[in-house]
Write a protein that holds these residues in place. Structure first.
Motif, mmCIF file in Angstrom:
data_model
loop_
_atom_site.group_PDB
_atom_site.id
_atom_site.type_symbol
_atom_site.label_atom_id
_atom_site.label_comp_id
_atom_site.label_asym_id
_atom_site.label_seq_id
_atom_site.Cartn_x
_atom_site.Cartn_y
_atom_site.Cartn_z
ATOM 1 N N UNK A 50 -3.239 5.425 -10.013
ATOM 2 C CA UNK A 50 -4.142 4.885 -8.994
ATOM 3 C C UNK A 50 -3.648 3.482 -8.637
ATOM 4 N N UNK A 51 -2.332 3.301 -8.743
ATOM 5 C CA UNK A 51 -1.717 1.995 -8.493
ATOM 6 C C UNK A 51 -2.018 1.526 -7.073
ATOM 7 N N UNK A 52 -1.953 0.222 -6.900
ATOM 8 C CA UNK A 52 -2.161 -0.345 -5.577
ATOM 9 C C UNK A 52 -1.064 0.090 -4.619
ATOM 10 N N UNK A 53 -1.199 -0.309 -3.371
ATOM 11 C CA UNK A 53 -0.245 0.116 -2.355
ATOM 12 C C UNK A 53 -0.032 -1.001 -1.343
ATOM 13 N N UNK A 54 1.042 -0.891 -0.590
ATOM 14 C CA UNK A 54 1.349 -1.865 0.467
ATOM 15 C C UNK A 54 1.491 -1.115 1.783
ATOM 16 N N UNK A 61 4.446 -8.539 8.678
ATOM 17 C CA UNK A 61 3.103 -8.509 8.099
ATOM 18 C C UNK A 61 2.992 -7.368 7.091
ATOM 19 N N UNK A 62 2.582 -7.702 5.886
ATOM 20 C CA UNK A 62 2.381 -6.689 4.846
ATOM 21 C C UNK A 62 0.994 -6.881 4.258
ATOM 22 N N UNK A 63 0.249 -5.800 4.140
ATOM 23 C CA UNK A 63 -1.106 -5.829 3.596
ATOM 24 C C UNK A 63 -1.098 -5.056 2.288
ATOM 25 N N UNK A 64 -1.729 -5.645 1.243
ATOM 26 C CA UNK A 64 -1.752 -5.034 -0.076
ATOM 27 C C UNK A 64 -3.107 -4.371 -0.313
ATOM 28 N N UNK A 65 -3.082 -3.149 -0.803
ATOM 29 C CA UNK A 65 -4.308 -2.469 -1.217
ATOM 30 C C UNK A 65 -4.448 -2.582 -2.722
ATOM 31 N N UNK A 66 -5.628 -2.906 -3.193
ATOM 32 C CA UNK A 66 -5.859 -3.104 -4.632
ATOM 33 C C UNK A 66 -5.683 -1.803 -5.414
ATOM 34 N N UNK A 67 -5.334 -1.954 -6.682
ATOM 35 C CA UNK A 67 -5.249 -0.816 -7.592
ATOM 36 C C UNK A 67 -6.649 -0.256 -7.822
ATOM 37 N N UNK A 68 -6.709 0.993 -8.204
ATOM 38 C CA UNK A 68 -7.981 1.659 -8.418
ATOM 39 C C UNK A 68 -8.355 1.763 -9.889
ATOM 40 N N UNK A 69 -9.031 2.855 -10.239
ATOM 41 C CA UNK A 69 -9.488 3.033 -11.617
ATOM 42 C C UNK A 69 -9.289 4.472 -12.078
ATOM 43 N N UNK A 70 -9.001 4.595 -13.375
ATOM 44 C CA UNK A 70 -8.945 5.896 -14.046
ATOM 45 C C UNK A 70 -9.966 5.841 -15.162
ATOM 46 N N UNK A 71 -10.895 6.795 -15.155
ATOM 47 C CA UNK A 71 -11.890 6.896 -16.218
ATOM 48 C C UNK A 71 -11.763 8.272 -16.851
ATOM 49 N N UNK A 72 -11.445 8.314 -18.135
ATOM 50 C CA UNK A 72 -11.338 9.567 -18.882
ATOM 51 C C UNK A 72 -12.464 9.583 -19.914
ATOM 52 N N UNK A 94 12.511 -4.525 -3.221
ATOM 53 C CA UNK A 94 13.565 -5.110 -4.040
ATOM 54 C C UNK A 94 13.629 -6.616 -3.804
ATOM 55 N N UNK A 95 13.447 -7.378 -4.853
ATOM 56 C CA UNK A 95 13.501 -8.828 -4.759
ATOM 57 C C UNK A 95 12.259 -9.453 -4.151
ATOM 58 N N UNK A 96 11.302 -8.621 -3.736
ATOM 59 C CA UNK A 96 10.105 -9.156 -3.094
ATOM 60 C C UNK A 96 8.920 -9.192 -4.028
ATOM 61 N N UNK A 97 7.872 -9.844 -3.585
ATOM 62 C CA UNK A 97 6.647 -9.921 -4.367
ATOM 63 C C UNK A 97 5.873 -8.623 -4.271
ATOM 64 N N UNK A 98 5.104 -8.379 -5.286
ATOM 65 C CA UNK A 98 4.094 -7.335 -5.201
ATOM 66 C C UNK A 98 2.772 -8.073 -5.083
ATOM 67 N N UNK A 99 1.736 -7.362 -4.752
ATOM 68 C CA UNK A 99 0.492 -8.084 -4.531
ATOM 69 C C UNK A 99 -0.723 -7.369 -5.053
ATOM 70 N N UNK A 100 -1.730 -8.158 -5.359
ATOM 71 C CA UNK A 100 -3.020 -7.626 -5.757
ATOM 72 C C UNK A 100 -3.253 -7.687 -7.253
ATOM 73 N N UNK A 101 -4.473 -7.376 -7.603
ATOM 74 C CA UNK A 101 -4.887 -7.352 -9.004
ATOM 75 C C UNK A 101 -4.604 -5.986 -9.598
ATOM 76 N N UNK A 102 -4.457 -5.963 -10.927
ATOM 77 C CA UNK A 102 -4.364 -4.701 -11.630
ATOM 78 C C UNK A 102 -5.719 -4.008 -11.594
#
Length: 173
Positions: A50-54, A61-72, A94-102
């Motif tokens: 459920x990792x975040x996305x760009x 312009x790049x927009x980051x989507x936050x990571x989600x949740x896994x509940x087992x 490659x060589x770029x930043x990633x964004x958002x919270x875990x």
């Protein structure tokens, strides 16, 4: 499924041996459990993400989507993990930043026989971004791991390090 999807799977026993990819989504695995075998089995080589996305909006312009949740959640019996659960921030180029919270990983096996069994190859990931927030003065944060088990003795678990203590010992420290 698209970004941010929410999926709930309910069964007596859940076995994940392939790939589930819900970018920024919410995945709930709910097993009632049995006397034989794990209630939830995340198999070796499998990936549940459920990792975040760009999203590239063009013109730099790049927009980051936050990571989600896994509940087992296992009502009875153990949760066994030999694959990957990933709620990390979006990966950068490659060589770029990633964004958002875990994101969030929640593992509950608080009923009869409830343990968390981590085996060789298990990976619980909830990494924060590598600094995209630094440009705005808001740091990206790592994710969250919540574990609730009935017993602190994860019988059958492989220690996280070959010479290291069991997960129960590490959590008790």
């Amino acid at each position: 499924m698209g970004q941010g999807a929410a999926v709930t799977l309910r069964a007596q026993r859940i076995e994940q041996a392939g790939r589930i990819d819900l970018p920024g989504g919410a995945l709930a695995l709910q097993a009632s459990g049995t006397a034989a075998g794990p209630a939830i089995d995340i198999g070796a080589g499998s990936t549940t993400s459920v990792a975040g996305f760009a999203v590239d909006g063009g013109a730099g312009l790049r927009v980051w989507g936050q990571a989600g949740s896994i509940t087992a959640t296992a009502a009875a019996g153990p949760i066994q993990i030999a694959g990957t659960l990933d709620a990390s921030a979006a990966a950068g180029s490659a060589g770029g930043w990633s964004g958002g919270d875990g994101g969030r990983l929640v593992l509950r096996a608080a009923g009869d026989g409830g343990t968390l069994q981590l085996h060789t190859g298990a990976a619980l990931l909830a990494r924060g971004g590598s600094g995209a927030g630094a440009a705005t003065g808001v740091a990206d944060r790592g994710g969250r791991l919540e574990v609730d088990v009935a017993t602190g003795d994860p019988a059958g678990s492989t220690p996280p390090r070959p010479d290291g203590p069991s997960l129960a010992t590490q959590l008790a420290r």
